[in-house]
Design an enzyme around this catalytic site. Structure first.
Site, short mmCIF file in Angstrom:
data_model
loop_
_atom_site.label_atom_id
_atom_site.label_comp_id
_atom_site.label_asym_id
_atom_site.label_seq_id
_atom_site.Cartn_x
_atom_site.Cartn_y
_atom_site.Cartn_z
N CYS A 298 0.86 -1.19 0.00
CA CYS A 298 0.00 0.00 0.00
C CYS A 298 0.90 1.24 0.00
O CYS A 298 2.07 1.15 -0.39
CB CYS A 298 -0.99 -0.02 1.17
SG CYS A 298 -0.24 0.03 2.81
N ASN B 89 2.10 1.58 4.50
CA ASN B 89 2.44 0.32 5.19
C ASN B 89 2.14 0.39 6.69
O ASN B 89 2.84 -0.22 7.51
CB ASN B 89 3.91 -0.08 4.95
CG ASN B 89 4.23 -1.52 5.38
OD1 ASN B 89 5.31 -1.79 5.87
ND2 ASN B 89 3.30 -2.43 5.21
N CYS C 109 -1.58 0.84 7.43
CA CYS C 109 -3.02 0.54 7.49
C CYS C 109 -3.38 -0.71 6.69
O CYS C 109 -3.50 -1.80 7.24
CB CYS C 109 -3.84 1.74 7.02
SG CYS C 109 -3.61 3.24 8.00
N ARG C 110 -3.53 -0.58 5.38
CA ARG C 110 -4.08 -1.67 4.58
C ARG C 110 -3.16 -2.88 4.45
O ARG C 110 -3.58 -4.02 4.71
CB ARG C 110 -4.45 -1.16 3.17
CG ARG C 110 -5.61 -0.19 3.17
CD ARG C 110 -5.69 0.56 1.86
NE ARG C 110 -4.55 1.46 1.67
CZ ARG C 110 -4.32 2.17 0.60
NH1 ARG C 110 -5.15 2.07 -0.43
NH2 ARG C 110 -3.28 2.97 0.52
N SER C 111 -1.90 -2.65 4.03
CA SER C 111 -1.07 -3.84 3.73
C SER C 111 -0.65 -4.63 4.97
O SER C 111 -0.64 -5.86 4.91
CB SER C 111 0.13 -3.49 2.83
OG SER C 111 1.02 -2.60 3.45
N ASP D 129 -8.19 3.78 1.03
CA ASP D 129 -7.25 4.16 2.07
C ASP D 129 -8.02 4.69 3.29
O ASP D 129 -8.72 5.69 3.19
CB ASP D 129 -6.34 5.26 1.50
CG ASP D 129 -5.24 5.64 2.46
OD1 ASP D 129 -5.29 5.22 3.63
OD2 ASP D 129 -4.34 6.38 2.03
P1 4NP Z 1 -1.92 2.83 4.04
O1 4NP Z 1 -2.55 4.21 4.59
O2 4NP Z 1 -1.32 3.13 2.69
O3 4NP Z 1 -3.09 1.92 3.95
O4 4NP Z 1 -0.89 2.39 5.08
C1 4NP Z 1 -1.82 5.39 4.73
C2 4NP Z 1 -1.03 5.56 5.85
C3 4NP Z 1 -0.33 6.75 6.03
C4 4NP Z 1 -0.44 7.75 5.08
C5 4NP Z 1 -1.23 7.57 3.97
C6 4NP Z 1 -1.91 6.38 3.78
N1 4NP Z 1 0.24 8.97 5.29
O5 4NP Z 1 -0.05 9.94 4.54
O6 4NP Z 1 1.11 9.07 6.19
#
Ligand code: 4NP
Length: 162
Positions: A8, A11, A13-15, A125
């Site tokens: 993702c 790294n 939340c989703r993955s 996201d």
């Molecule tokens: P992820 O979500 O890609 O599912 O881990 C996010 C986590 C952090 C951020 C964006 C998306 N960020 O902008 O820090």
């Protein structure tokens, strides 16, 4: 060993949630010596970080523990992993550009392709969302992971090697 890398953006939340759900399902089937998953982000923003507290909480609510520290997807991952699974189209674009002109054994697939009800759509996201968004992501990932495990078992016919 069949190696799967979930990717993702951050790294956190989703993955890492996908990794934990997937490895949980693999273990329940007794296939943990045959199939293994890891996760990473296309960004460097959360290297070394624990997953978002809402990710950990959502997983725990479903009896799943998360053991992961943030790491960035790197070019050599395309030589190590058999399957690279992108959470959304932006992740896919990043992965494709990293893989361009490189020797790679990995197949790149979209997580949403394994969801029967919303085939082809992105895993949204949840970072700027609330707990309900994390619950919805869990639901989507749970369904997709179930189908992905089935797909790998059908494709590779792994035996129980415990
Ligand atoms: P992820 O979500 O890609 O599912 O881990 C996010 C986590 C952090 C951020 C964006 C998306 N960020 O902008 O820090």
């Amino acid at each position: 060993m069949i190696k799967v890398m979930f990717v993702c953006l951050g790294n956190i939340c989703r993955s890492p949630l996908a990794e934990a759900i997937f490895n949980h399902k693999v273990k329940n089937r007794g296939l943990e010596k045959v199939i293994i998953a890891d996760s990473s982000g296309t960004s460097h923003w959360h290297i070394g970080d624990l997953p978002d507290p809402r990710t950990i909480e959502t997983a725990a609510g479903h009896g799943i523990q998360i053991n992961h520290r943030g790491r960035q997807f790197k070019p050599d991952d395309t030589k190590i992993y058999d399957y690279i699974i992108a959470m959304d189209k932006d992740n896919r674009v990043e992965i494709d550009s990293i893989m361009k002109n490189r020797q790679s054994k990995a197949r790149v697939l979209m997580m949403g392709d394994f969801d029967r009800n919303s085939s082809g759509t992105d895993i949204p996201d949840p970072y700027y969302g609330d707990k309900m968004d994390f619950q919805e992501v869990f639901r989507l990932l749970d369904e997709s992971c179930e189908n992905l495990v089935k797909y790998l078992v059908d494709t590779h016919h792994p035996d129980d090697k415990r």
